[in-house]
Design a protein around this motif. Sequence first.
Motif, PDB file in Angstrom:
ATOM      1  N   ASP A 171      14.784 -34.334  -1.585  1.00 44.22           N
ATOM      2  CA  ASP A 171      14.105 -33.306  -2.363  1.00 44.22           C
ATOM      3  C   ASP A 171      13.005 -33.924  -3.234  1.00 44.22           C
ATOM      4  O   ASP A 171      11.920 -33.372  -3.376  1.00 44.22           O
ATOM      5  CB  ASP A 171      15.102 -32.566  -3.269  1.00 44.22           C
ATOM      6  N   ASP A 225      10.009 -32.152  -1.415  1.00 43.17           N
ATOM      7  CA  ASP A 225       9.954 -30.734  -1.829  1.00 43.17           C
ATOM      8  C   ASP A 225       8.689 -30.391  -2.600  1.00 43.17           C
ATOM      9  O   ASP A 225       8.197 -31.153  -3.361  1.00 43.17           O
ATOM     10  CB  ASP A 225      11.193 -30.373  -2.650  1.00 43.17           C
ATOM     11  N   THR A 240      16.847 -29.177   4.384  1.00 45.80           N
ATOM     12  CA  THR A 240      15.394 -29.061   4.188  1.00 45.80           C
ATOM     13  C   THR A 240      14.620 -30.146   4.956  1.00 45.80           C
ATOM     14  O   THR A 240      13.412 -30.261   4.801  1.00 45.80           O
ATOM     15  CB  THR A 240      15.054 -29.183   2.688  1.00 45.80           C
TER      16      THR A 240
END
Length: 401
Positions: free
Chosen positions: A397, A401, A188
């Motif tokens: 994250d 995120d 990611t």
Amino acid sequence: MALIVQKFGGSSVADAAKIRNVANIITRTYDAGNDVVVVLSAQGDTTDDLIEKANEINPNGSKREMDVLLSTGEQISIALAAMCIEKMGYPVISLTGWQVGMETSSDYSRARIRKVEGSRIRKELDKHRIVLVAGFQGINRYGDITTLGRGGSDTTAVALAVALKADLCQIYTDVDGVYTADPRLVPTAKKLDAITYDEMLELASLGAQVLHNRSVELAKRYQIELEVLSSFTGNPGTIVKEVVKMEKTFISGVAQDKKIARVVLVGLEDVPGMAYRVFSLLAKAKINVDVILQSIGRNNTKDITFTIPEGSKDLCQQILEENQETLRYHSMNVSTDVAKVSIVGAGMAENTGIAAAMFEALYNNQINIHMISTSEIKVSVLIDKADSEKAMRAIHDKFFD
Ligand code: ASP
Ligand code: MG
């Protein structure tokens, strides 16, 4: 009209097709009316292959001869690229480090640039030629060939940009720029539009391996803006500069370093001068000590724990064993089953709760922290090596995120 320095890394010139691709980028820049100075690295794994060849013949070859050997890789690249650009019908010339007056210190294999005597390049630019310069190499005051250390072509490019007062310095590579984490480990991860010199320096020293550290130091000192971008995709890259508009996360990246060792000295006497004695021994041996932790003294003894590069482990152990009598510690424990995971962000200095968020991410994944260290723009934790990737993803994250 602008003067643009472009640097292409080894993967960007690895074979004939890739050299053609690079030649297209260079000539397009030239066609737009710019003066173009190009720095090239050795093709693909050439430098590693040359080192292997040397080791087959003499693993203890002198550094001087190693530099004569390793500098050939870049020379191949500039000649091939020049031939490619010639064939396309453009005026072009390739020049080695010594031809452009890349004057360095005498330290073979890790020379530092002292001065760039750039008159030859200026002469060629006046003739409207595209100038290709071999990266990574220079010449010392004895007239011998030197190299700048692995990855040094970035530094060649920035040094030329400084000397020629370039308007732009582009570092072309095989990724789209600088990411919030290594995309191979953290799927990611996002590309950053911009990052500060200081953040980039922290990330480079943390093992992010995007730019040669000294190239960033040099760019910061002379305020040369760098653009890191892909030679394959044509996407906009990452700008490296002094001040960057802050992301709302306040963090620019997460990085890990697995090539470290942790040393614990147990039961040192709790008297003044202990840390001095231990670390001056290591300093004398040029061992780079990173995170240090000292326990609170109990029963007149204390423990000192610290980390060092994995490559210094044996030397460090040997020195401390040799000095056990005088240091009078009870026991020593050395482990390489550790990793350092860090977050970097210029926004940390003025914002609270960032370290806490990092620790929370680790706690949520039941990852134990052995040591913590911080600077104005960095928080690092030492954890078990086996947890390193999981920690990177969890922390990433949490912030992105
Ligand atoms: N060819 C050298 C190396 O592989 C220098 C560079 O690529 O920047 O380290
Ligand atoms: Mg490189």
